[in-house]
Design an enzyme around this catalytic site. Structure first.
Site, PDB file in Angstrom:
ATOM      1  N   LYS A 280       0.845  -1.196   0.000  1.00 36.10           N
ATOM      2  CA  LYS A 280       0.000   0.000   0.000  1.00 36.10           C
ATOM      3  C   LYS A 280       0.878   1.242   0.000  1.00 36.10           C
ATOM      4  O   LYS A 280       1.858   1.321   0.718  1.00 36.10           O
ATOM      5  CB  LYS A 280      -0.914   0.008   1.225  1.00 36.10           C
ATOM      6  N   GLU A 364     -19.894  -7.475   9.940  1.00 41.06           N
ATOM      7  CA  GLU A 364     -20.877  -6.754  10.742  1.00 41.06           C
ATOM      8  C   GLU A 364     -21.920  -7.676  11.372  1.00 41.06           C
ATOM      9  O   GLU A 364     -22.361  -7.443  12.499  1.00 41.06           O
ATOM     10  CB  GLU A 364     -21.567  -5.691   9.880  1.00 41.06           C
ATOM     11  N   ARG A 392     -26.059  -4.285   6.863  1.00 47.38           N
ATOM     12  CA  ARG A 392     -25.709  -5.691   6.658  1.00 47.38           C
ATOM     13  C   ARG A 392     -26.100  -6.556   7.851  1.00 47.38           C
ATOM     14  O   ARG A 392     -26.141  -7.781   7.747  1.00 47.38           O
ATOM     15  CB  ARG A 392     -24.202  -5.794   6.407  1.00 47.38           C
TER      16      ARG A 392
END
Length: 615
Positions: A280, A364, A392
């Site tokens: 990254k 979640e 969700r």
């Protein structure tokens, strides 16, 4: 002329030499840093997938082949390589291109993406559609290691393995390793297995041995021996155990290697998992050193990496600060986050109370059900999720918390419009679905001070399921607290019309009321601190003789409280201003308010149009 300026898609990429494609990667990194420094956006994740993206777009033609992103914040390079360089000047701005894949922008964007863990399921659906329709194209799913923590991924992998549908799943591993450290010998065999000469020889051998019954029998025998040797000498991955072909781990920032490997995987005509490592922030020093900080950025100085200063305490900051203070007094308080301790303000809490902080990854549903288990056994769990991701876990909120009337707190961050992230991230549905759940209490602070007071009450004084919804950013103009005065606060008393709202939209409603006053219409402004249970008696009492009510809310049509207000006030005319029936687009908050009629001037204009002129 720069190479990037000549690239409109796959046909242009395949004409380049290997050296030119490598030069193109450098140009892309320079473009990303310079462009995102002016518009803001997702930087570190896109810098990390430059070579991987160039390799994908070279091997596959995304006009016809289907590239499915997971989350999609790493799709900027794909957009650059498919003819949208000029559009980056308006990236994530109102009327400009989105920061996530969006099929309406380009046919090369195969599917919308903004939430995690769905790419493999979507890609498998596309692969099965291809088979059923007798069509010919390739399907690729690009998923990060963070998104791979979601349980939906394992459901999809299980189905992919039995489907035998040809598709390539690229697992982009840029922070944590999913497969175990397989050692030098295993890495050596991995390098051999991913060489074109080896796989080409393997294909030729398989073809030759299929010519007669005897040779087919020999092939089956040698394959069983080979598989036995692999099982004995090599630790297997979860993908091997599921029956998927696993290639890797490989260097995802090695352009030539990735291009060759993708070509090989494409030709295997079966489900293949390619495990790649990327860095990254690669190529930009500040982002390499602090990839999390440069994941999503506002405007910054491209030369130094210096970002703009903070505008004070945000709602997320206030939530985290209050949680830490409460935990010092209450050993039963614990916090749950789904891979976002920093984004939800819990980083300080996690540092001070690591044993009472649970980061469950992008899961979640699990987070909410686990909160139910904690609450049932005497703990006080606070689940911090963005509103858009709370969607969700709807079933888990209902079944595993509300049905048992458990004392669990839902900290609903990024409620309402969130700005530049757009359709996939706006928190404009939680009021509607939370109010459907029996026994749920839903609070709406207007200031960080009010959030702290509501959170303290929810933890220390309340006993049941409660949600506190608050927006992105910090205080607007109204920063006082009326929490001790009941569930309805009258900010302005009028006689002609009553404007009812909640949350930080109160500022715009107050502005609209001032404009109305100047035009001769006297407007009350009632702010609801609680939208469920709806404080009907307090609303009726503060309406006085006013019989015209207008509900103003940051919610899509049917997902707010207007209908409930109208039901409980049968003697009043009730109109409403909301976001309408479509998914709201992206852009600065001020632009979105004006576009959807939620800014002060638009509110006043609406009232002037619908309020009877009786004077």
């Amino acid at each position: 002329m720069r190479i990037l300026n000549t690239i409109q898609g796959h046909d242009d990429l395949v004409k380049l030499t290997d050296d030119q494609r490598l030069e193109l990667c450098g140009e892309i990194r320079q473009f990303l840093v310079e462009s995102i420094s002016q518009t803001g956006g997702h930087l570190a994740s896109n810098l990390g997938v430059v070579e991987l993206s160039v390799a994908i777009e070279t091997v596959y033609n995304t006009n016809s082949d289907r590239l499915v992103f997971d989350v999609g914040h790493q799709s900027y390079v794909h957009k650059l390589l498919t003819g949208r360089q000029a559009d980056f000047a308006r990236l994530r701005q109102f009327g400009g291109i989105a920061g996530f894949p969006k099929p309406g922008e380009s046919n090369t964007d195969a599917f919308v993406a903004g939430h995690a863990s769905s790419s493999i399921s979507i890609a498998l659906g596309m692969a099965r559609a291809r088979t059923l329709r007798g069509e010919n194209y390739d399907v690729i799913a690009l998923i990060g290691d963070g998104a791979a923590t979601g349980g939906m991924v394992f459901e999809a992998l299980n189905d992919v393995a039995v489907s035998k549908e040809p598709m390539v799943i690229i697992l982009n591993d840029n922070e944590m390793s999913i497969a175990p450290n397989v050692g030098g010998f295993a890495q050596h065999l991995s390098r051999i297995r991913t060489k074109e000469s080896y796989l080409g020889m393997k294909a030729r051998y398989r073809s030759a041995m299929a010519k007669s019954g005897f040779t087919r029998s020999v092939y089956r025998g040698t394959r069983r021996i080979k598989d036995w040797v692999k099982r004995v000498l090599l630790p297997t991955t979860i993908f091997d155990n599921m029956g998927l072909t696993y290639l890797g781990p490989v260097d995802g920032n090695n352009l030539a290697g990735m291009t060759a490997l993708l070509r090989l995987a494409k030709g295997m005509k079966k489900p293949v998992v390619i495990h790649v490592f990327t860095q990254k922030g690669k190529g930009y020093g500040p982002a390499e050193q602090a990839p999390d900080r440069y994941h999503g950025v506002g405007r910054f100085d491209a030369a130094t990496g210096v970002m703009g200063g903070s505008n004070g305490e945000t709602f997320s900051d206030a939530f985290g600060r209050t949680m830490t203070e409460l935990a010092g007094k209450n050993p039963e308080l614990c916090a749950i986050t789904a891979a976002m301790p920093g984004g939800t303000g819990l980083a300080g809490f996690m540092e001070q109370y690591p044993k009472r902080t649970f980061d469950v990854g992008i899961a979640e549903e699990h987070a909410v059900s686990m909160a139910g288990g904690l609450a049932k056994q005497g703990m006080i769990p606070v689940v911090a999720l963005y509103s858009t991701f709370l969607q969700r876990s709807y079933d888990q909120i209902m079944q595993d918390i509300a049905m048992l009337k458990l004392h669990a707190v839902l900290a609903v961050d990024r409620a309402g419009l969130v700005g530049e992230d757009g359709e996939t991230h706006h928190g404009v549905f939680d009021v509607g679905f939370l109010r459907q759940i029996p026994g749920m209490t839903v609070l709406c602070p207007t200031s960080t001070a009010e959030l702290s007071e509501m959170l303290t009450w929810a933890v220390e004084d309340f006993d049941g399921p409660v949600a506190i919804r608050y927006p992105r950013g910090g205080n607007r103009n109204i920063a006082t607290s009326a929490w001790d005065d009941g569930a309805v606060c009258c900010h302005r008393q009028g006689s002609d019309v009553a404007l009812i709202t909640y949350g930080v939209l109160t500022d715009e409603v107050m502005h609209g009321a001032q404009i109305l006053e100047e035009s001769g219409i006297s407007a009350s402004v009632l702010r609801l601190l609680r939208v469920d249970p709806l404080p009907v008696e307090e609303i009726a009492a503060k309406l006085g003789a006013c019989r015209h009510v207008i509900v103003v809310e940051e919610a899509c049509a049917g997902s707010g409280i207007k209908e409930a207000i109208a039901w409980h006030l049968p003697g009043c005319r009730v109109d409403g201003i909301d976001l309408g029936g479509a998914f709201p687009t992206h852009g600065k908050l001020s632009d979105l308010y004006a576009h959807y009629g939620l800014d002060g001037r638009s509110i006043a204009k609406f009232v002037q149009e619908v309020h009877p002129n009786e004077k």
